[in-house]
Structures are given as C-alpha cells and as structure tokens.
Design an enzyme around this catalytic site. Structure first.
Site, short mmCIF file in Angstrom:
data_model
loop_
_atom_site.label_atom_id
_atom_site.label_comp_id
_atom_site.label_asym_id
_atom_site.label_seq_id
_atom_site.Cartn_x
_atom_site.Cartn_y
_atom_site.Cartn_z
N GLY A 6 0.78 -1.24 0.00
CA GLY A 6 0.00 0.00 0.00
C GLY A 6 0.80 1.29 0.00
CE1 TYR A 45 -6.23 2.88 11.28
CE2 TYR A 45 -7.82 4.56 10.64
CZ TYR A 45 -6.64 3.88 10.41
OH TYR A 45 -5.86 4.20 9.32
N PRO A 85 -4.62 -2.58 0.21
CG PRO A 85 -2.99 -4.23 -0.08
CD PRO A 85 -3.23 -2.75 -0.26
N1 LIG Z 1 -5.53 2.87 3.21
C1 LIG Z 1 -6.18 3.85 3.80
O1 LIG Z 1 -7.35 4.15 3.47
C2 LIG Z 1 -5.55 4.65 4.88
C3 LIG Z 1 -6.16 5.85 5.25
C4 LIG Z 1 -5.60 6.61 6.26
C5 LIG Z 1 -4.45 6.20 6.88
N2 LIG Z 1 -3.86 5.05 6.50
C6 LIG Z 1 -2.64 4.66 7.21
O2 LIG Z 1 -1.57 4.55 6.29
C7 LIG Z 1 -0.68 3.52 6.70
C8 LIG Z 1 -0.50 2.51 5.57
O3 LIG Z 1 -1.76 1.94 5.27
P1 LIG Z 1 -2.01 1.00 4.00
O4 LIG Z 1 -3.38 1.27 3.55
O5 LIG Z 1 -0.87 1.13 3.07
O6 LIG Z 1 -2.01 -0.42 4.73
P2 LIG Z 1 -1.58 -1.88 4.17
O7 LIG Z 1 -2.32 -2.84 5.02
O8 LIG Z 1 -1.71 -1.96 2.71
O9 LIG Z 1 -0.03 -1.94 4.52
C9 LIG Z 1 0.42 -1.92 5.85
C10 LIG Z 1 1.80 -2.57 5.92
O10 LIG Z 1 2.23 -2.47 7.28
C11 LIG Z 1 2.81 -3.69 7.67
N3 LIG Z 1 2.65 -3.87 9.11
C12 LIG Z 1 1.50 -3.94 9.81
N4 LIG Z 1 1.76 -4.15 11.10
C13 LIG Z 1 3.12 -4.19 11.23
C14 LIG Z 1 4.00 -4.38 12.32
N5 LIG Z 1 3.52 -4.58 13.56
N6 LIG Z 1 5.33 -4.35 12.09
C15 LIG Z 1 5.81 -4.17 10.85
N7 LIG Z 1 5.02 -4.01 9.76
C16 LIG Z 1 3.69 -4.02 9.95
C17 LIG Z 1 2.01 -4.75 6.90
O11 LIG Z 1 2.74 -5.97 6.78
C18 LIG Z 1 1.79 -4.05 5.57
O12 LIG Z 1 2.85 -4.35 4.67
C19 LIG Z 1 -1.28 2.92 7.97
O13 LIG Z 1 -0.71 3.53 9.09
C20 LIG Z 1 -2.74 3.30 7.87
O14 LIG Z 1 -3.36 3.36 9.12
C21 LIG Z 1 -4.37 4.26 5.52
#
Ligand SMILES: NC(=O)c1ccc[n+]([C@@H]2O[C@H](COP(=O)([O-])OP(=O)(O)OC[C@H]3O[C@@H](n4cnc5c(N)ncnc54)[C@H](O)[C@@H]3O)[C@@H](O)[C@H]2O)c1
Length: 257
Positions: free
Chosen positions: A23, A158, A194
């Site tokens: 992501g 969250y 994802p």
């Molecule tokens: N996708 C959205 O809509 C969205 C919106 C706002 C904020 N965010 C934030 O952006 C960030 C990235 O989100 P994303 O959508 O790319 O998520 P994602 O699930 O696609 O990717 C998250 C990654 O973090 C890794 N991860 C999770 N827990 C971990 C841990 N304990 N140690 C090491 N690695 C770990 C996972 O293996 C994964 O590769 C997050 O902090 C999420 O909260 C996402």
C-alpha cells in the site's frame, strides 16, 4: 531513475520506510527511491517486503522489522547508520485498522492497534530522532489518518490511535525545532490499498460498501497510494524545510465539510 530535466528531490538522503511491503508504504519507498534516496524497506511481511525491495534493486534493501519491538528498532537504526553513515528520513507507514464502535470494539483490538499504530511510531521516532539530532537534520513523517482528525463511529480504537499519532508528532516537532529535526503527520481519507479492501470486507464486502467508502470524500473516489507518496516525498525533501508540527490532510475534501 530521477527525471533528467530536474534535480532529484531527495538525492543522497537515506530513508527508512515501515510498512513498505504494501500500500502506502510501498508507494512511498518507490517514490523516494525514484527521487534519489537510498531506501531501507522495513516490514514484518518478509516475502512481500523482499519482493518490493527487489523491484527497486540495489542499493535499496529489505529489513525485517516488527515495529512494536523496541530492540528491533535499535538494531535497524544502528545498522542503517553503520552502513550508510546517516539517516535523513523515517516514514512510519506500518499500521493496522480494525472496525468497531464503543459498543462493539474489544479491548484486545484496541490494544493491538495501540501497539502497532502508536507504540510502533513512538519507538521509530525515538530511535531515529537521536541520530537526526546528532547530525543536525532529519524528517520524520507519520502516517496518521483523517480518522485522527474527524471521528468515525465505527472506528473507535482506530480513531483513538490515529489521534495519538497526530499529537505525538506535534510534540516531537517541538523537541526537534531547534536541532534541525522536523516531524509531521499525514492524514489520508480512504486510499485504495489492501487495508481498505480488508476494512470493506469487515463491513460486509459488497461492491456497495466500496462505493460508500469512495463517496465519503467530496471528490467521490478513493485516493491512491501514489498520491500519498507525492506528499510524503515533499515532506521528506528540503522543499518543506519550514514545515514542522503540521497535520497534512489528503482526503479529497472530506475534512472541508
Ligand atoms: N488505506 C487507507 O485508506 C488509509 C487511510 C488513512 C491512513 N492510512 C494509514 O496509512 C498507513 C499505511 O496503510 P495501508 O493502507 O498502506 O495499509 P496496508 O495494510 O496496505 O499496509 C500496511 C503494511 O504495514 C505492515 N505492518 C503492519 N503491522 C506491522 C507491524 N507490527 N510491524 C511491521 N510491519 C507491519 C504490513 O505488513 C503491511 O505491509 C497505515 O498507518 C494506515 O493506518 C491508511
């Protein structure tokens, strides 16, 4: 490779990106590398993390990291500084999202999100801050969420964790202001990754759910990880030299309401 007609925006800088296997973190790692940084892609998912690093090629590399592991952070930062001589950028992208309101969320879910989303960011910033302070420069970029600014009834834990990231970032910014270390938080609305697929599944998984998530933003669509990566590169680069303690929304207008 960087475009030939303009200088790379983070040339010569050394970066750690957590959550880089998927992501937003993955897109940030790719874009930072594209703009000239040496990137260490950190994640707990070894298979996907290694694949992401291989896609970028040397000198970029994968490092296995569980962000809640205090010693793991010390090892990683020490190793990066030993090999590359410095650390200029930390993007805390690793995070998890579990649905649940004050009536339905469990304490176990809240604690899990707190550990990864807040303690993981705290540990990363603390480890990197020491190096950045000693070298007199650095940029810490924490992925919060629009849920760290605007409430969502079904994301109680969250929201709490992302609100904490927002204020932690401001506190760090004040500690770093006189010593060259900047810290900012980034607040996306729903981004097509994802994590959002998983949330949509938790909400029932129908195509209608995805459409509702898209319509949450006045622009009527999900954001892309690449769009977030462009903002993160700006914060990582010297173009944003006077920006610290800021909360940057990237939400298709959601918080303008
Ligand atoms: N996708 C959205 O809509 C969205 C919106 C706002 C904020 N965010 C934030 O952006 C960030 C990235 O989100 P994303 O959508 O790319 O998520 P994602 O699930 O696609 O990717 C998250 C990654 O973090 C890794 N991860 C999770 N827990 C971990 C841990 N304990 N140690 C090491 N690695 C770990 C996972 O293996 C994964 O590769 C997050 O902090 C999420 O909260 C996402």
């Amino acid at each position: 490779m960087p475009a030939m007609d303009r200088p790379a925006r983070v040339a010569g800088k050394v970066a750690i990106v957590t959550g880089a296997a998927s992501g937003i973190g993955h897109a940030c790692a790719r874009q930072l590398a594209h703009e000239g940084a040496l990137v260490v892609l950190a994640d707990r998912n070894v298979e996907r993390g290694q694949a992401a690093a291989e896609e970028l090629g040397a000198p970029h590399r994968f490092a296995q990291l569980e962000v809640t592991d205090e010693e793991g952070w010390t090892r990683l930062v020490d190793e990066v500084v030993a090999r590359a001589g410095r650390l200029d950028i930390l993007v805390n992208g690793a995070g998890i999202g579990l649905r649940g309101s004050i009536e339905t969320a469990t304490l176990a879910d809240l604690r899990q999100m707190w550990a990864v989303n807040v303690e993981g960011v705290f540990l990363g910033c603390r480890a990197a801050f020491a190096v950045m302070k000693a070298q007199g420069s650095g940029s810490l970029i924490n992925l919060s969420s629009i849920a760290g600014i605007v409430g969502d009834a079904d994301l109680a834990g969250y929201c709490a964790s992302k609100g904490a990231v927002r204020m932690l970032s401001k506190s760090i910014a004040l500690s770093g202001a006189k010593v060259g270390v900047r810290c900012n938080s980034v607040h996306p609305s729903f981004i097509d990754t994802p994590m959002v697929e998983e949330l949509a599944r938790q909400w029932g998984g129908s195509p209608k759910i995805r459409e509702r998530l898209a319509q949450a933003a006045p622009m009527g669509r999900l954001g892309t990880a690449q769009e977030v990566a462009h903002l993160v590169v700006f914060l990582a680069s010297d173009e944003s030299a006077f920006i610290t303690g800021a909360e940057l929304t990237i939400d298709g207008g959601l918080s303008a309401r």
